[in-house]
Scaffold this motif. Structure first.
Motif, PDB file in Angstrom:
ATOM      1  N   GLY A 194       0.489  -1.330  -0.041  1.00  0.00           N
ATOM      2  CA  GLY A 194      -0.271   0.030  -0.032  1.00  0.00           C
ATOM      3  C   GLY A 194       0.537   1.187  -0.162  1.00  0.00           C
ATOM      4  O   GLY A 194       2.129   1.265   0.126  1.00  0.00           O
ATOM      5  N   VAL A 195       0.615   2.003  -1.039  1.00  0.00           N
ATOM      6  CA  VAL A 195       0.977   3.551  -0.811  1.00  0.00           C
ATOM      7  C   VAL A 195      -0.118   4.791  -0.530  1.00  0.00           C
ATOM      8  O   VAL A 195      -0.600   4.898  -1.493  1.00  0.00           O
ATOM      9  CB  VAL A 195       2.116   3.656  -2.363  1.00  0.00           C
ATOM     10  CG1 VAL A 195       2.076   4.991  -2.116  1.00  0.00           C
ATOM     11  CG2 VAL A 195       3.073   2.387  -2.145  1.00  0.00           C
ATOM     12  N   LYS A 196       0.186   5.408   0.213  1.00  0.00           N
ATOM     13  CA  LYS A 196      -0.625   7.214   0.575  1.00  0.00           C
ATOM     14  C   LYS A 196       0.533   8.115   0.004  1.00  0.00           C
ATOM     15  O   LYS A 196       1.449   7.684   0.418  1.00  0.00           O
ATOM     16  CB  LYS A 196      -0.712   6.900   1.538  1.00  0.00           C
ATOM     17  CG  LYS A 196      -1.395   5.182   2.221  1.00  0.00           C
ATOM     18  CD  LYS A 196      -2.260   5.154   3.120  1.00  0.00           C
ATOM     19  CE  LYS A 196      -2.850   4.162   3.162  1.00  0.00           C
ATOM     20  NZ  LYS A 196      -3.971   3.823   4.950  1.00  0.00           N
TER      21      LYS A 196
ATOM     22  N   VAL B 244      -3.887  12.384  -0.856  1.00  0.00           N
ATOM     23  CA  VAL B 244      -4.275  12.642  -1.949  1.00  0.00           C
ATOM     24  C   VAL B 244      -4.399  11.589  -2.829  1.00  0.00           C
ATOM     25  O   VAL B 244      -4.356  10.923  -4.252  1.00  0.00           O
ATOM     26  CB  VAL B 244      -3.778  13.612  -2.720  1.00  0.00           C
ATOM     27  CG1 VAL B 244      -3.789  14.372  -1.748  1.00  0.00           C
ATOM     28  CG2 VAL B 244      -2.447  13.080  -2.181  1.00  0.00           C
ATOM     29  N   LEU B 245      -3.784  10.582  -2.274  1.00  0.00           N
ATOM     30  CA  LEU B 245      -3.386   8.834  -3.368  1.00  0.00           C
ATOM     31  C   LEU B 245      -3.031   7.616  -2.143  1.00  0.00           C
ATOM     32  O   LEU B 245      -2.799   7.545  -1.002  1.00  0.00           O
ATOM     33  CB  LEU B 245      -1.936   8.608  -3.456  1.00  0.00           C
ATOM     34  CG  LEU B 245      -1.656   7.674  -4.168  1.00  0.00           C
ATOM     35  CD1 LEU B 245      -2.664   7.284  -5.781  1.00  0.00           C
ATOM     36  CD2 LEU B 245      -0.196   7.705  -4.975  1.00  0.00           C
ATOM     37  N   ASN B 246      -4.750   6.637  -2.299  1.00  0.00           N
ATOM     38  CA  ASN B 246      -4.099   5.874  -1.330  1.00  0.00           C
ATOM     39  C   ASN B 246      -4.947   4.270  -2.677  1.00  0.00           C
ATOM     40  O   ASN B 246      -5.582   3.997  -3.181  1.00  0.00           O
ATOM     41  CB  ASN B 246      -5.781   5.778  -1.066  1.00  0.00           C
ATOM     42  CG  ASN B 246      -6.035   4.560   0.162  1.00  0.00           C
ATOM     43  OD1 ASN B 246      -5.495   3.699  -0.016  1.00  0.00           O
ATOM     44  ND2 ASN B 246      -7.478   4.510   0.632  1.00  0.00           N
ATOM     45  N   ALA B 247      -3.425   3.865  -2.646  1.00  0.00           N
ATOM     46  CA  ALA B 247      -3.230   3.104  -3.548  1.00  0.00           C
ATOM     47  C   ALA B 247      -2.848   1.421  -3.030  1.00  0.00           C
ATOM     48  O   ALA B 247      -1.923   1.490  -2.470  1.00  0.00           O
ATOM     49  CB  ALA B 247      -2.654   3.485  -5.160  1.00  0.00           C
ATOM     50  N   ALA B 248      -3.366   0.578  -3.788  1.00  0.00           N
ATOM     51  CA  ALA B 248      -3.066  -1.241  -3.702  1.00  0.00           C
ATOM     52  C   ALA B 248      -1.847  -1.532  -4.903  1.00  0.00           C
ATOM     53  O   ALA B 248      -2.343  -1.244  -6.082  1.00  0.00           O
ATOM     54  CB  ALA B 248      -3.678  -1.345  -3.230  1.00  0.00           C
ATOM     55  N   TYR B 249      -1.160  -2.206  -4.470  1.00  0.00           N
ATOM     56  CA  TYR B 249      -0.047  -2.948  -6.140  1.00  0.00           C
ATOM     57  C   TYR B 249       0.064  -4.230  -5.146  1.00  0.00           C
ATOM     58  O   TYR B 249       0.367  -5.004  -4.747  1.00  0.00           O
ATOM     59  CB  TYR B 249       1.305  -2.040  -5.417  1.00  0.00           C
ATOM     60  CG  TYR B 249       1.094  -0.728  -6.042  1.00  0.00           C
ATOM     61  CD1 TYR B 249       0.650   0.226  -7.550  1.00  0.00           C
ATOM     62  CD2 TYR B 249       1.041   0.248  -4.727  1.00  0.00           C
ATOM     63  CE1 TYR B 249       0.933   1.559  -7.919  1.00  0.00           C
ATOM     64  CE2 TYR B 249       0.780   1.515  -5.203  1.00  0.00           C
ATOM     65  CZ  TYR B 249       0.769   2.130  -5.866  1.00  0.00           C
ATOM     66  OH  TYR B 249       0.597   3.421  -6.767  1.00  0.00           O
TER      67      TYR B 249
ATOM     68  N   THR C 116       3.049   0.908   3.340  1.00  0.00           N
ATOM     69  CA  THR C 116       2.981  -0.446   4.081  1.00  0.00           C
ATOM     70  C   THR C 116       2.183  -1.786   3.388  1.00  0.00           C
ATOM     71  O   THR C 116       2.172  -2.109   2.038  1.00  0.00           O
ATOM     72  CB  THR C 116       0.876  -0.664   4.169  1.00  0.00           C
ATOM     73  OG1 THR C 116      -0.058  -0.683   3.692  1.00  0.00           O
ATOM     74  CG2 THR C 116       1.186   0.870   5.256  1.00  0.00           C
ATOM     75  N   GLY C 117       3.364  -2.953   4.148  1.00  0.00           N
ATOM     76  CA  GLY C 117       3.128  -4.322   3.618  1.00  0.00           C
ATOM     77  C   GLY C 117       4.581  -4.470   3.783  1.00  0.00           C
ATOM     78  O   GLY C 117       5.432  -4.602   4.920  1.00  0.00           O
ATOM     79  N   PRO C 118       4.514  -5.789   3.383  1.00  0.00           N
ATOM     80  CA  PRO C 118       3.763  -6.170   2.593  1.00  0.00           C
ATOM     81  C   PRO C 118       2.246  -7.335   3.019  1.00  0.00           C
ATOM     82  O   PRO C 118       2.604  -7.512   4.139  1.00  0.00           O
ATOM     83  CB  PRO C 118       4.795  -7.593   1.622  1.00  0.00           C
ATOM     84  CG  PRO C 118       5.898  -7.973   2.873  1.00  0.00           C
ATOM     85  CD  PRO C 118       5.560  -6.389   2.899  1.00  0.00           C
ATOM     86  N   TRP C 119       1.424  -7.350   2.895  1.00  0.00           N
ATOM     87  CA  TRP C 119       0.630  -7.999   2.987  1.00  0.00           C
ATOM     88  C   TRP C 119      -0.293  -9.272   1.717  1.00  0.00           C
ATOM     89  O   TRP C 119       0.311  -9.218   0.840  1.00  0.00           O
ATOM     90  CB  TRP C 119      -1.180  -6.293   2.977  1.00  0.00           C
ATOM     91  CG  TRP C 119      -0.861  -5.812   3.714  1.00  0.00           C
ATOM     92  CD1 TRP C 119      -0.657  -4.366   2.924  1.00  0.00           C
ATOM     93  CD2 TRP C 119      -0.164  -4.939   4.745  1.00  0.00           C
ATOM     94  NE1 TRP C 119      -0.159  -3.432   4.222  1.00  0.00           N
ATOM     95  CE2 TRP C 119      -0.014  -4.217   5.278  1.00  0.00           C
ATOM     96  CE3 TRP C 119      -0.116  -6.136   5.977  1.00  0.00           C
ATOM     97  CZ2 TRP C 119       0.140  -3.194   6.304  1.00  0.00           C
ATOM     98  CZ3 TRP C 119      -0.124  -5.675   7.609  1.00  0.00           C
ATOM     99  CH2 TRP C 119      -0.280  -4.028   7.687  1.00  0.00           C
ATOM    100  N   ALA C 120      -1.254  -9.590   2.537  1.00  0.00           N
ATOM    101  CA  ALA C 120      -1.834 -10.694   1.744  1.00  0.00           C
ATOM    102  C   ALA C 120      -2.337 -10.172   0.942  1.00  0.00           C
ATOM    103  O   ALA C 120      -3.198  -8.360   0.885  1.00  0.00           O
ATOM    104  CB  ALA C 120      -2.434 -11.234   1.741  1.00  0.00           C
ATOM    105  N   ALA C 121      -3.162 -10.522  -0.351  1.00  0.00           N
ATOM    106  CA  ALA C 121      -3.632  -9.724  -1.444  1.00  0.00           C
ATOM    107  C   ALA C 121      -5.241  -9.472  -1.234  1.00  0.00           C
ATOM    108  O   ALA C 121      -5.649  -9.843  -2.415  1.00  0.00           O
ATOM    109  CB  ALA C 121      -3.295 -10.317  -2.710  1.00  0.00           C
ATOM    110  N   TYR C 122      -5.473  -8.572  -0.262  1.00  0.00           N
ATOM    111  CA  TYR C 122      -6.598  -7.889  -0.288  1.00  0.00           C
ATOM    112  C   TYR C 122      -7.522  -7.482  -1.708  1.00  0.00           C
ATOM    113  O   TYR C 122      -8.302  -7.495  -1.353  1.00  0.00           O
ATOM    114  CB  TYR C 122      -6.835  -7.316   1.244  1.00  0.00           C
ATOM    115  CG  TYR C 122      -6.197  -7.828   2.871  1.00  0.00           C
ATOM    116  CD1 TYR C 122      -6.964  -8.667   3.454  1.00  0.00           C
ATOM    117  CD2 TYR C 122      -5.099  -8.225   3.385  1.00  0.00           C
ATOM    118  CE1 TYR C 122      -7.196  -8.843   4.536  1.00  0.00           C
ATOM    119  CE2 TYR C 122      -5.336  -8.571   4.027  1.00  0.00           C
ATOM    120  CZ  TYR C 122      -6.160  -9.134   5.199  1.00  0.00           C
ATOM    121  OH  TYR C 122      -5.733  -9.843   6.189  1.00  0.00           O
TER     122      TYR C 122
END
Length: 284
Positions: A125-127, A223-228, A257-263
Motif C-alpha cells: 500500500g502507498v499513500k 491524495v493517493l491511496n493505492a494498492a499494488y 505499508t506491507g507486504p500484506w496478503a492480496a486483500y
C-alpha cells in the motif's frame, strides 16, 4: 449448541502447519479444512456469539469488531508468510465443516483463478498526504479607532484606515487560497507520477478512495491511496522505488505499508444463502 466454523482465507494445500501458538478469533487455534484441492483456514467459534443474530448485534459493537478484525488479520498475516492466500470477508461463518466444503466446491473455479493470479505475490500500500501547516489565522479588518473619536476629521481618518485594512485582508485571503490551490496541484501531479512509476513494477493496481482524516486520524490530507500487487521477488525493488521518492517534495508525506496478503486483488466467494451458513453480511 455445537460450534460454528469461522473461515479466514482459502489457499493451496500447505506444506507445513502454521505455528502451534497462533491464536485466531476468540483465541481459538486455526486449523485446515481440505476439499477439491483447496484449503480453508478455519477456527471453531461458539454459536451463541457467531450465529447470524449474534453477529448482527456484535457488528454494531466497535470494540468487538476491532478485536475480531485484529485476530482475523493476524491469522491471514501468518498464512501470507508461507503462501499466497485469498482472504475472506470478516466474519464469514459456516455451520460446520460440510458447509465449508460446500463453499469450496461451489467456488472452486473462481478460487483457483484467484490463487493463480496472486501466486507468489503480495500487496503493498502507498499513500500520499499533504502535510497541512498550522498557519496563523488571518485577522479580519478592524475599524479605525478614529470612528469613535469626536470630530469629522477623526471619523474620516478611521474610515480610510478601515478601507485600507479591508483591501489588505482580501489580498491576503486571495493569496492564501492561491497558495493552497498550488499545493494541491503539486500534490496531485506528484501522486499521479508516483502511481504511474510504481504501476510499472506491479502486476495489478487498485486506486482506493482517499481516506478521511476524521476516520483514520492520520495527519494531513490523503491524495493517493493505492494498492499494488507485486511478485515477492520484486518486493525489495518496489519498496526502494517508494523510498527514493519519499523526500522529493517538501510538504508531502509518502507512506508505504506491507507486504500484506492480496486483500485488494482477491475476489472473495459469495456467501451462501442456504441454512448451512449463518451469514455475517457485508462488513468492513
Amino acid at each position: 449448541m455445537s460450534d460454528l466454523r469461522y473461515v479466514y482465507a482459502v489457499c493451496s494445500p500447505l506444506g507445513a502447519p502454521l505455528g502451534a501458538d497462533l491464536a485466531g478469533v476468540g483465541g481459538a487455534a486455526p486449523r485446515t479444512v481440505h476439499h477439491a484441492g483447496l484449503t480453508a483456514m478455519v477456527s471453531d467459534v461458539p454459536a451463541d456469539q457467531f450465529s447470524e443474530s449474534a453477529l448482527r448485534r456484535h457488528l454494531e459493537n466497535l470494540d468487538w469488531l476491532a478485536e475480531t478484525a485484529r485476530a482475523h488479520d493476524t491469522v491471514i498475516a501468518a498464512l501470507a508468510k508461507v503462501t499466497s492466500p485469498v482472504p475472506l470477508r470478516l466474519a464469514t461463518v459456516f455451520r460446520d465443516d460440510s458447509g465449508v466444503r460446500a463453499m469450496l466446491e461451489t467456488e472452486a473455479d473462481r478460487l483457483r483463478a484467484s490463487l493463480t493470479r496472486i501466486h507468489e505475490r503480495v500487496e503493498w500500500g502507498v499513500k500520499v498526504y499533504v502535510e497541512e501547516e498550522q498557519a496563523e489565522p488571518t485577522a479580519a479588518p478592524r475599524g479605525g479607532s478614529g470612528a469613535a473619536d469626536h470630530g469629522g476629521r477623526s471619523r474620516l481618518s478611521g474610515s480610510s484606515l478601515a478601507t485600507g485594512s479591508g483591501r489588505d485582508y482580501l489580498r491576503r485571503r486571495r493569496a492564501e487560497r492561491a497558495g493552497r490551490d498550488e499545493v494541491w496541484r503539486r500534490a496531485e501531479t506528484f501522486a499521479q507520477r508516483l502511481h504511474d512509476q510504481l504501476s510499472l513494477h506491479a502486476d495489478e493496481t487498485r486506486l482506493h478512495a482517499p481516506q478521511s482524516p476524521e476516520l483514520t486520524r492520520a495527519a494531513g490530507r490523503n491524495v493517493l491511496n493505492a494498492a499494488y500487487l507485486v511478485h515477492r521477488s520484486a518486493s525489495d525493488a518496489f519498496a526502494e522505488q517508494v523510498d527514493a521518492r519519499k523526500d522529493e517534495q517538501p510538504g508531502l508525506r509518502v507512506e508505504l505499508t506491507g507486504p500484506w496478503a492480496a486483500y485488494s486483488f482477491s475476489r472473495q466467494p459469495e456467501e451462501r444463502s442456504d441454512t448451512t451458513q449463518p451469514s455475517a453480511g457485508d462488513t468492513p
